[in-house]
Every structure is written in C-alpha cells, then in structure tokens.
Design an enzyme around this catalytic site. Structure first.
Site, PDB file in Angstrom:
ATOM      1  N   ASP A  67      85.686  81.187  41.379  1.00 43.18           N
ATOM      2  CA  ASP A  67      86.251  80.546  40.192  1.00 43.18           C
ATOM      3  C   ASP A  67      85.460  80.871  38.926  1.00 43.18           C
ATOM      4  O   ASP A  67      84.367  81.430  38.984  1.00 43.18           O
ATOM      5  CB  ASP A  67      86.351  79.026  40.398  1.00 43.18           C
ATOM      6  CG  ASP A  67      85.134  78.451  41.106  1.00 43.18           C
ATOM      7  OD1 ASP A  67      84.068  79.099  41.099  1.00 43.18           O
ATOM      8  OD2 ASP A  67      85.232  77.351  41.674  1.00 43.18           O
ATOM      9  N   ASP A 136      84.438  64.990  45.058  1.00 48.68           N
ATOM     10  CA  ASP A 136      85.803  64.542  45.374  1.00 48.68           C
ATOM     11  C   ASP A 136      86.435  65.398  46.489  1.00 48.68           C
ATOM     12  O   ASP A 136      87.632  65.331  46.725  1.00 48.68           O
ATOM     13  CB  ASP A 136      86.693  64.564  44.114  1.00 48.68           C
ATOM     14  CG  ASP A 136      86.830  65.964  43.501  1.00 48.68           C
ATOM     15  OD1 ASP A 136      86.323  66.940  44.095  1.00 48.68           O
ATOM     16  OD2 ASP A 136      87.445  66.072  42.419  1.00 48.68           O
ATOM     17  N   HIS A 138      86.565  68.693  46.606  1.00 44.23           N
ATOM     18  CA  HIS A 138      87.175  69.983  46.231  1.00 44.23           C
ATOM     19  C   HIS A 138      86.407  71.171  46.795  1.00 44.23           C
ATOM     20  O   HIS A 138      85.192  71.125  46.945  1.00 44.23           O
ATOM     21  CB  HIS A 138      87.369  70.110  44.711  1.00 44.23           C
ATOM     22  CG  HIS A 138      86.114  70.243  43.899  1.00 44.23           C
ATOM     23  ND1 HIS A 138      85.887  69.511  42.758  1.00 44.23           N
ATOM     24  CD2 HIS A 138      85.021  71.038  44.031  1.00 44.23           C
ATOM     25  CE1 HIS A 138      84.713  69.861  42.245  1.00 44.23           C
ATOM     26  NE2 HIS A 138      84.170  70.774  42.997  1.00 44.23           N
ATOM     27  N   GLU A 143      91.193  70.694  43.124  1.00 46.50           N
ATOM     28  CA  GLU A 143      90.978  69.262  42.984  1.00 46.50           C
ATOM     29  C   GLU A 143      91.981  68.482  43.849  1.00 46.50           C
ATOM     30  O   GLU A 143      92.965  69.058  44.317  1.00 46.50           O
ATOM     31  CB  GLU A 143      91.164  68.869  41.510  1.00 46.50           C
ATOM     32  CG  GLU A 143      90.197  69.555  40.554  1.00 46.50           C
ATOM     33  CD  GLU A 143      88.779  68.990  40.624  1.00 46.50           C
ATOM     34  OE1 GLU A 143      88.366  68.480  41.683  1.00 46.50           O
ATOM     35  OE2 GLU A 143      88.073  69.076  39.601  1.00 46.50           O
TER      36      GLU A 143
END
Ligand code: F6R
Length: 261
Positions: A67, A136, A138, A143
């Site tokens: 990313d 979270d 990810h 997400e």
C-alpha cells in the site's frame, strides 16, 4: 494456520526472517509482498544483517508493497516509498527495477490499480507475503467492511487507523485520509503468508483474526481461508487467544514430518 508464539518482538521478527530467507534460498527469483509500519522494522533489520553477514542474495528478487498513502510524493518522509528505501532497499541488493510500490501520486488511480494487479500476475504471483495487522484487524489498508474478494484500489482510512498512524506525523491532520492498497482477494493469492504482530494493542485484532468468524469486520480473519499462513506473535499479541495452550502445545510437539495447516 500455524501460530508461532515468541517471547518478544525481536525474537518473532528473527523467526519470520528465517522464513523469508528460506523462500529466497530455495527460489532465488522469489516474488515478495512487503508491508510497512513499525511491525516489520526488526524483520527488515534482520534481513539486512543476513544480506551483509550471511550473503542472503536479493539480486533476482522482485518485491510488491501492499500500500501507499494517496497524495504523498515518493520523497515525503512518511511515504511508504521513503520508508521502504530507508529501512530495507538501500541496504540490500534488490535491483531498483524489481521494486514495485503503489503510486500515491498517479493521475489515474483506476488504471494504476489494474496495472499493479496485472504486474503481480506477470511476475508469477507473490511467493511470500509479509503482513502486519491494524488494531481494527485490517491487513494492508483493508479496513472493516472491505470486501474479502477485493482487489487493488483506493480505500478511505478508518478514524482508528488515522489515530494509530498519527504517531508517525507531526500532527493528526497531516495523516492522509486515503490509501491505495492491495485487496484482500489480492493478498489471499500469495502462496505463503506470514503475519507479524506484537504488543497488547494488537491482541483483540489477533484473537478476532485467528479465533473469530471469517468476517469483513476483521479482514485478517480472511486468512483462515488461506492454505499456508503463519502468524508470528509475541506473548502480548497472543494474550487474548482462548486456545493459546493448544497453540503452544502444537509448537512444543512440532512433528518432524510435514503436516497440514
Ligand atoms: C502497512 C500495512 C498496515 C500495517 C498495520 C499495522 O503496509 O499494510 O496494514 O501493517 O497498519 O501497522 P503497525 O505495524 O505500524 O502497527
């Protein structure tokens, strides 16, 4: 899935580095998928050491990063381009032309994402994918609510992720809101996946990923569907696993013959 629990962060990174080295030694032109963030820092340090001291050779290796922040030029001190060059690439012998990192500044994101997916396939697919995990759950920047079949695309970062990553920037307002990221579907096509996690802050996400249902609410849980994933955890990251005794028992009794995952 395999779950390897180490006493501490350095140790888990050294164990993970052995898997990377084994991949490269058995396939010198291996394609590696790479992550940024604080977690792989000691892994990269160990790979640099292996390159310098043990002759680990990256001269035929190709890399694809997961990313990049949208809007940050390559030279920005928080861009993932900058991170990768500072923390790994400039210290090893991977050829410049074999390094792929999503562009945060292209003027045609859709075309870029299609090209990135195509390029991974043209290079033979990812042999070994390195992952971290967000608090979270990810993986890459997939997400909660990301499709588990998603491909490389632009994602809007969750508020939690922006808060988590604010530590790297001067102020929270500087954290980009968008990122270009490989999808969960892209990641699942890697032949082998290693996910590294350390610290109590990752414990709930790890518990969800390993023992929770497969759900887009914790995109790392999709790794339950992958045939060859290894989780490298320290004690803190493993601290909310209900079956921890079993995982430690498996580790202790590891058979010398090959077994399923
Ligand atoms: C980075 C990436 C992210 C990070 C995750 C954990 O390329 O894909 O998913 O792995 O946000 O970040 P750290 O390691 O900084 O806690």
């Amino acid at each position: 899935m395999q779950i390897i629990v180490s006493e501490g962060y350095e140790e888990l990174c050294k164990a993970a580095a052995k898997v990377v080295a084994k991949t490269i030694n058995s396939k010198p032109n291996a394609v590696l998928g790479l992550a940024t963030g604080s977690t792989p820092l000691a892994l990269y340090k160990e790979l640099i050491r292996m390159h310098k001291e043990d002759g680990l050779d990256f001269s035929q290796v190709t890399t694809f990063n997961l990313d990049e922040y949208v809007g940050l030029p390559k030279t920005h001190y928080q861009s993932y381009h900058y991170f990768m060059h500072e923390n790994l690439f400039k210290h090893i012998n991977v050829p410049q032309q074999n390094i792929y990192i999503p562009s945060g500044t292209t003027d045609n994101y859709e075309a870029f994402c299609d090209w990135y997916e195509r390029r991974i396939k043209e290079c033979g697919g990812v042999d070994l994918q390195v992952l971290g995990i967000g608090s979270d759950g990810h993986i890459a920047f997939n997400e909660p609510s990301s499709s588990l079949g998603s491909r490389t695309r632009i994602k809007t970062l969750a508020r939690q992720t922006i808060q988590d990553n604010a530590r790297f920037f001067d102020k929270i307002q500087d954290v980009p809101i968008y990122a270009i990221t490989m999808g969960v579907g892209t990641i699942l096509e890697a032949r082998t996946i290693i996910l590294l996690a350390s610290g109590k802050g990752k414990a709930p996400a790890i518990a969800g990923a390993i023992e929770g249902p497969v759900t887009s609410m914790n995109t790392a849980s999709a790794l339950q569907l992958h045939p060859d994933t290894i989780f490298f955890l320290d004690r803190d990251a493993a601290s909310e696993l209900k079956m921890i005794d079993y995982y430690l028992w498996i580790q202790e009794k590891a058979p010398s013959f090959p077994r399923g995952n």
